[in-house]
Design a protein around this motif. Structure first.
Motif, PDB file in Angstrom:
ATOM      1  N   GLU A 589       0.779  -1.082  -0.130  1.00 47.29           N
ATOM      2  CA  GLU A 589       0.068   0.013   0.233  1.00 47.29           C
ATOM      3  C   GLU A 589       0.679   1.112   0.067  1.00 47.29           C
ATOM      4  OE1 GLU A 589      -0.628   0.082   4.909  1.00 47.29           O
ATOM      5  OE2 GLU A 589      -2.225  -0.481   3.428  1.00 47.29           O
ATOM      6  N   ASN A 590       0.290   2.357  -0.444  1.00 49.57           N
ATOM      7  CA  ASN A 590       1.051   3.670  -0.333  1.00 49.57           C
ATOM      8  C   ASN A 590       1.343   3.963   1.129  1.00 49.57           C
ATOM      9  OD1 ASN A 590       0.442   3.698  -3.045  1.00 49.57           O
ATOM     10  ND2 ASN A 590      -1.093   5.226  -3.063  1.00 49.57           N
ATOM     11  N   GLN A 591       2.683   4.351   1.170  1.00 51.44           N
ATOM     12  CA  GLN A 591       3.307   4.738   2.610  1.00 51.44           C
ATOM     13  C   GLN A 591       3.889   6.151   2.739  1.00 51.44           C
ATOM     14  OE1 GLN A 591       5.343   1.811   4.884  1.00 51.44           O
ATOM     15  NE2 GLN A 591       4.348  -0.066   3.760  1.00 51.44           N
ATOM     16  N   VAL A 592       3.893   6.720   3.812  1.00 54.13           N
ATOM     17  CA  VAL A 592       4.460   7.905   4.018  1.00 54.13           C
ATOM     18  C   VAL A 592       6.047   7.744   4.381  1.00 54.13           C
ATOM     19  CG1 VAL A 592       4.526  10.199   5.216  1.00 54.13           C
ATOM     20  CG2 VAL A 592       2.333   8.997   4.767  1.00 54.13           C
ATOM     21  N   GLY A 593       6.885   8.481   3.439  1.00 49.07           N
ATOM     22  CA  GLY A 593       8.227   8.307   4.022  1.00 49.07           C
ATOM     23  C   GLY A 593       9.053   7.147   3.727  1.00 49.07           C
ATOM     24  N   VAL A 594       8.279   6.244   2.592  1.00 51.95           N
ATOM     25  CA  VAL A 594       9.027   5.057   2.043  1.00 51.95           C
ATOM     26  C   VAL A 594       8.936   5.239   0.375  1.00 51.95           C
ATOM     27  CG1 VAL A 594       9.151   2.719   2.106  1.00 51.95           C
ATOM     28  CG2 VAL A 594       8.156   3.734   3.918  1.00 51.95           C
ATOM     29  N   ALA A 595      10.067   5.348  -0.257  1.00 53.88           N
ATOM     30  CA  ALA A 595      10.375   5.582  -1.419  1.00 53.88           C
ATOM     31  C   ALA A 595      11.102   4.153  -1.882  1.00 53.88           C
ATOM     32  CB  ALA A 595      11.069   6.709  -1.853  1.00 53.88           C
ATOM     33  N   THR A 596      10.705   3.799  -3.041  1.00 56.03           N
ATOM     34  CA  THR A 596      11.348   2.676  -3.739  1.00 56.03           C
ATOM     35  C   THR A 596      12.505   3.157  -4.818  1.00 56.03           C
ATOM     36  OG1 THR A 596       9.526   1.232  -3.461  1.00 56.03           O
ATOM     37  CG2 THR A 596      11.145   0.400  -4.980  1.00 56.03           C
ATOM     38  N   GLY A 597      13.606   2.829  -4.587  1.00 55.63           N
ATOM     39  CA  GLY A 597      14.774   3.354  -5.616  1.00 55.63           C
ATOM     40  C   GLY A 597      15.176   1.850  -6.277  1.00 55.63           C
ATOM     41  N   LEU A 598      15.969   2.304  -7.362  1.00 56.76           N
ATOM     42  CA  LEU A 598      16.446   1.131  -8.166  1.00 56.76           C
ATOM     43  C   LEU A 598      17.808   1.343  -8.050  1.00 56.76           C
ATOM     44  CD1 LEU A 598      14.179   1.775 -11.243  1.00 56.76           C
ATOM     45  CD2 LEU A 598      13.834   0.062  -9.436  1.00 56.76           C
ATOM     46  N   ILE A 694       3.673   7.981  -0.832  1.00 59.96           N
ATOM     47  CA  ILE A 694       4.231   7.954  -1.982  1.00 59.96           C
ATOM     48  C   ILE A 694       3.700   6.528  -2.578  1.00 59.96           C
ATOM     49  CG2 ILE A 694       6.286   7.104  -3.249  1.00 59.96           C
ATOM     50  CD1 ILE A 694       8.052   8.488  -0.915  1.00 59.96           C
ATOM     51  N   LYS A 695       3.548   6.842  -4.056  1.00 62.62           N
ATOM     52  CA  LYS A 695       2.794   5.786  -4.677  1.00 62.62           C
ATOM     53  C   LYS A 695       3.638   4.665  -4.846  1.00 62.62           C
ATOM     54  CE  LYS A 695       0.436   9.103  -7.817  1.00 62.62           C
ATOM     55  NZ  LYS A 695       0.397   9.784  -9.183  1.00 62.62           N
ATOM     56  N   ARG A 696       2.998   3.478  -4.366  1.00 65.36           N
ATOM     57  CA  ARG A 696       3.522   1.940  -4.146  1.00 65.36           C
ATOM     58  C   ARG A 696       4.014   1.482  -5.628  1.00 65.36           C
ATOM     59  NH1 ARG A 696      -0.302  -2.110  -4.906  1.00 65.36           N
ATOM     60  NH2 ARG A 696      -2.185  -1.551  -5.324  1.00 65.36           N
ATOM     61  N   GLU A 697       3.523   1.933  -6.763  1.00 62.08           N
ATOM     62  CA  GLU A 697       3.947   1.058  -8.100  1.00 62.08           C
ATOM     63  C   GLU A 697       4.977   2.139  -8.806  1.00 62.08           C
ATOM     64  OE1 GLU A 697       0.502   4.142  -8.834  1.00 62.08           O
ATOM     65  OE2 GLU A 697       0.902   2.761  -7.399  1.00 62.08           O
ATOM     66  N   ILE A 698       5.244   3.037  -8.068  1.00 65.70           N
ATOM     67  CA  ILE A 698       6.358   3.871  -8.734  1.00 65.70           C
ATOM     68  C   ILE A 698       7.879   3.357  -8.219  1.00 65.70           C
ATOM     69  CG2 ILE A 698       7.478   6.068  -9.017  1.00 65.70           C
ATOM     70  CD1 ILE A 698       4.724   7.034  -9.364  1.00 65.70           C
ATOM     71  N   GLY A 699       8.725   3.273  -8.851  1.00 62.22           N
ATOM     72  CA  GLY A 699      10.221   3.198  -8.382  1.00 62.22           C
ATOM     73  C   GLY A 699      10.869   4.144  -9.111  1.00 62.22           C
ATOM     74  N   MET A 700      12.137   4.625  -8.650  1.00 64.00           N
ATOM     75  CA  MET A 700      12.971   5.871  -9.311  1.00 64.00           C
ATOM     76  C   MET A 700      14.386   5.519  -9.160  1.00 64.00           C
ATOM     77  SD  MET A 700      11.689   8.476  -6.394  1.00 64.00           S
ATOM     78  CE  MET A 700      10.228   7.942  -6.341  1.00 64.00           C
ATOM     79  N   THR A 701      14.976   6.437 -10.022  1.00 62.83           N
ATOM     80  CA  THR A 701      16.565   6.406  -9.963  1.00 62.83           C
ATOM     81  C   THR A 701      17.094   7.650 -10.743  1.00 62.83           C
ATOM     82  OG1 THR A 701      18.458   5.219 -10.715  1.00 62.83           O
ATOM     83  CG2 THR A 701      16.555   5.113 -12.259  1.00 62.83           C
ATOM     84  N   GLY A 702      18.160   8.238  -9.987  1.00 64.01           N
ATOM     85  CA  GLY A 702      18.648   9.350 -10.432  1.00 64.01           C
ATOM     86  C   GLY A 702      19.388  10.194  -9.279  1.00 64.01           C
ATOM     87  N   GLU A 703      20.439  10.919  -9.923  1.00 62.82           N
ATOM     88  CA  GLU A 703      21.162  11.708  -8.757  1.00 62.82           C
ATOM     89  C   GLU A 703      20.539  13.227  -8.744  1.00 62.82           C
ATOM     90  OE1 GLU A 703      22.067  12.221  -5.984  1.00 62.82           O
ATOM     91  OE2 GLU A 703      23.748  10.946  -6.255  1.00 62.82           O
TER      92      GLU A 703
END
Length: 774
Positions: A589-598, A694-703
């Motif tokens: 589920e969507n959670q606050v303060g938890v992001a998925t990185g790659l 943060i939307k649970r289905e989203i991953g992200m990468t970048g500096e």
């Protein structure tokens, strides 16, 4: 003068030619030849003698005979006890075969007869005198022609007969004698003979020179033999009872037949001479013997012929490997250029990728497709330069390096040479092996590779070097520059299913003694095995799980519990236990303060959870999760950027001075580092501050930079594969990485949505549930 003759019996001669006016004995044994003779004796005893082009032909036809021959008279015929006939013939005139007819028992021919003119003009007389002078000089030099023969030739007045008699006494081959017989013009015949006599005289002079040299060499050899025999006697008295004669002769023979360059051969023979003079008990004797054995055992000229067949190579590569299209394409390109050029320096390929993706087996398949020998050298843990270049012979136990050892093992100068785990080399006080590899992997230098033990230049230019590596960052830049990097990111789920079906299950069933009638694995079980029991870029762990299933099945069959085991999803759980990994969304589920990185690691791509929590405090930034220096800096940059968004976040200016921010990356025992977690940390911090999930289905990468710019990253293909494995549907990537999307397999691209961003605010707007308004 010419005239015609018809239906003359033909007698083919093997390895023999008769000139006009010649009288000689001929043995006749073939049935057709005997029949022709008998017919001739019933007529006027004349027969046409013509020479075969190839004496191995037993039943010659018209094409097997020369056209020009000799009409001869049979003077005498005698039957020998073995059934053959011995005849005495006298050559009459040259005759050319006009037509050829097989009458059944023997062959007949229509002939055009040529008679030599007896008239001599001044030019003919001059030619005769010159030819006689040359012949007399030649006869005296050769010592093969008797004085009586010379006197007989000098008494001949007819120019045509003179040329024929001289030609019969010269050491001509049959085809050369036939050339003289073919010349009907007397002046041309004498002129041709004059040139040949001059050539033969030159050859005789050269033979004499060679004979003199050989005689001198023989005298020297006899002297050396005498001295060697003396030396052997001395060595025997000194304790070398067995002697080394046979051993030295064998080594000398090997050196001569090794095909080594002339300079190297000279060195080898010089060392052999030293070895011969040393007593067997001498310590240096063993060192030299070992050196010579290595010199003659490594290949210098032996080479396998490449199988340049594009279709066959493609078939081999597709048979052994599913996926890996880019690598296969590069190999086929190499073969195509090789076919067009017929020669090509071996490229230096480096297969880079996580463990278990098939780098080593791919190199083996390349060798098979080229029909070359395959040799593998593992460089993992090598930290001594001498492992590559060899030890100098002054050291005890010295031996060549791994390159020369590999060439000896291959036995050819053009093998496929696999340098496995080239990124695992290290260095210490004994030298830097990666620096020694610079010469090996440089196409401009490796034709004169120098090994400390061999000490002679060795050509590695025909070798197809293939290196494998997990992490390119640990390879020194100069070494990396010499290789063509081919990245193998890993396999998609679809490719893993095909690999499991086509390769892993058949292989493991064979290794566990299972037949197709004893075990079957359903598609659903294969998919579950990949999703819930492995999470890797390659298939090594997957193969271990398949092996476990095969063992469990083997036990059931041997115990009599079942005759055939069919593995479905339920049976798979019974065999391997509950699911080890969760397939689907990285978060439920969507959670606050938890992001998925790659993340991109040495074992492939992976997803990375970044958690942020806020507590009342004094504005400290707390970092946990065993982060490296680069990730620590990313967290500090992300926080600095977020502080510039105070008004947009709806917080007071002193908010950050009154709260501690704790950034944690789970799995604290695993070291983590890399320059691509900036936007993930920024998003997690903003989420924690604003309370937006943060939307649970989203991953992200970048500096991210201090101004909020999103910088490009590497390893997008690997990261995309890991996002797909984790069940993510949307990936946020830097705008500059748009060009890398095409490298991602089409099956993955169809299931993922790529969002391109250039500013951190765009990331926040996409990732936060409810968006972000600046």
């Amino acid at each position: 003068m010419t005239k015609k003759l018809t239906n003359m019996p033909v007698l083919p001669l093997r390895g023999l030619l008769v000139y006009p006016t010649m009288v000689l004995h001929i043995d006749v044994g073939r049935e057709r030849s005997i029949a022709a003779l008998e017919h001739a004796m019933l007529e006027d005893s004349t027969i046409f003698l013509v020479t075969q082009k190839d004496l191995r032909v037993d039943s010659p036809g018209k094409a097997d005979l020369y056209k020009m021959g000799t009409l001869a008279k049979v003077k005498q015929m005698l039957k020998l006890p073995n059934g053959t006939l011995r005849i005495l013939v006298e050559g009459l005139n040259r005759a050319e075969m006009v037509s050829y007819e097989d009458s059944g028992k023997f062959t007949t021919a229509d002939l055009e007869l040529f008679e030599d003119e007896l008239h001599k003009d001044a030019e003919t007389e001059a030619l005769m005198r010159t030819v006689l002078s040359y012949f007399e000089k030649y006869a005296k030099s050769s010592n093969k022609i008797t004085t009586e023969t010379i006197e007989l030739v000098l008494d001949i007045e007819e120019p045509g007969r003179l040329a024929d008699v001289i030609a019969s006494h010269l050491p001509f081959k049959i085809n050369e004698k036939q050339e003289v017989l073919d010349i009907t013009n007397i002046k041309k015949r004498l002129d041709h003979l004059m040139i040949r006599l001059h050539d033969e005289q030159e050859i005789l002079n050269l033979e004499k020179k060679i004979s003199t040299k050989v005689k001198q060499a023989m005298e020297r050899t006899q002297k050396e033999y005498y001295l060697r025999e003396q030396m052997k006697a001395i060595q025997t008295e000194l304790g070398d009872r067995e002697g080394k004669t046979g051993e030295i002769a064998e080594l000398r023979k090997k050196i001569d037949s090794a095909g080594m360059p002339e300079s190297t051969q000279k060195v080898a023979l010089k060392e052999l001479d030293r070895y011969e003079k040393l007593p067997a008990a001498s310590a240096e004797s063993g060192v030299i013997r070992n050196y010579l054995e290595w010199l003659v055992s490594i290949p210098w000229t032996e080479k396998t012929e490449d199988r340049i067949d594009i279709a066959y190579a493609e078939e081999i590569l597709n048979r052994d490997h599913d996926g890996l299209e880019k690598v296969k394409e590069r190999v086929l390109e190499y073969l195509s250029v090789r076919q067009l050029m017929n020669s090509l320096r071996g490229p230096i390929l480096c297969l880079a990728g996580p463990p278990g993706v098939g780098k080593t087996s791919l190199a083996r398949s390349i060798a098979e497709s080229l029909d070359r020998k395959f040799v593998r050298v593992s460089l993992g843990g090598v930290r001594d330069e001498s492992e590559i270049r060899g030890h100098r012979r002054t050291y005890v136990g010295a031996m060549p390096g791994r390159i020369i050892q590999g060439m000896k093992k291959a036995g050819t100068t053009n093998p496929v040479f696999l340098l496995d785990e080239i990124d695992k080399m290290s260095n210490d006080f004994r030298g830097d092996p990666s620096a020694a590899m610079l010469e090996v992997l440089d196409p401009e230098q490796n034709n004169t590779f120098s090994d400390h033990f061999i000490e002679e230049p060795y050509n590695l230019q025909d070798v197809l070097f293939i290196a494998t590596a997990n992490d390119l960052s640990t390879i020194p830049a100069p070494l990396l520059d010499r290789m063509e990097i081919i990245n193998i990111a890993g396999y998609t789920e679809f490719e893993k299913v095909e690999i499991t079906k086509n390769h892993l299950i058949p292989k493991q069933m064979k290794e566990h003694g299972l037949k197709k009638t004893q075990m079957a694995m359903k598609d659903e079980a294969i998919t579950d095995l990949i999703r819930y029991y492995t999470r890797e870029a390659g298939v090594r762990g997957l193969e271990r799980q398949v092996a476990t299933v095969c063992r469990k099945a083997a036990k059931k069959i041997v115990s009599g519990e079942k005759k055939k085991v069919t593995v479905n999803s339920k049976v798979l759980v019974d065999m391997l236990g509950k699911h080890r990994f969760r397939y689907g969304q990285a978060e439920l589920e969507n959670q606050v303060g938890v992001a998925t990185g790659l993340a991109y690691t040495t074992v492939g791509g992976d997803t990375l959870q970044i958690e942020v929590s806020l507590t009342p405090g004094k504005g400290k930034l707390i970092l946990t999760g065993k982060l490296g220096d680069v990730m620590k800096e990313s967290a500090q940059i992300a926080l600095s950027f977020v502080r510039t968004l105070t008004s947009d976040l709806g917080v007071d200016a002193d908010y950050f001075d009154q709260h501690d921010i704790h950034v944690h990356v789970p799995e604290g025992a695993v070291p983590k580092d890399g320059p691509s977690a900036g936007i993930t940390m920024t998003t997690a911090i903003v989420s924690a501050i604003t309370g937006k999930a943060i939307k649970r289905e989203i991953g992200m990468t970048g500096e991210v930079t201090l101004r909020g710019r999103v910088l490009p990253i590497g390893g997008l293909k690997e990261k995309s594969l890991s996002a797909h494995r984790a069940g993510l549907t949307t990936i946020i990537i830097p705008q500059d990485n748009e060009r890398d999307i095409d490298d991602i397999p089409e099956t993955i691209r169809e299931q993922l949505t790529f969002k391109l961003v250039s500013q951190a605010e765009e990331v926040l707007a996409l990732a936060l549930d409810g968006g972000f308004n600046k």
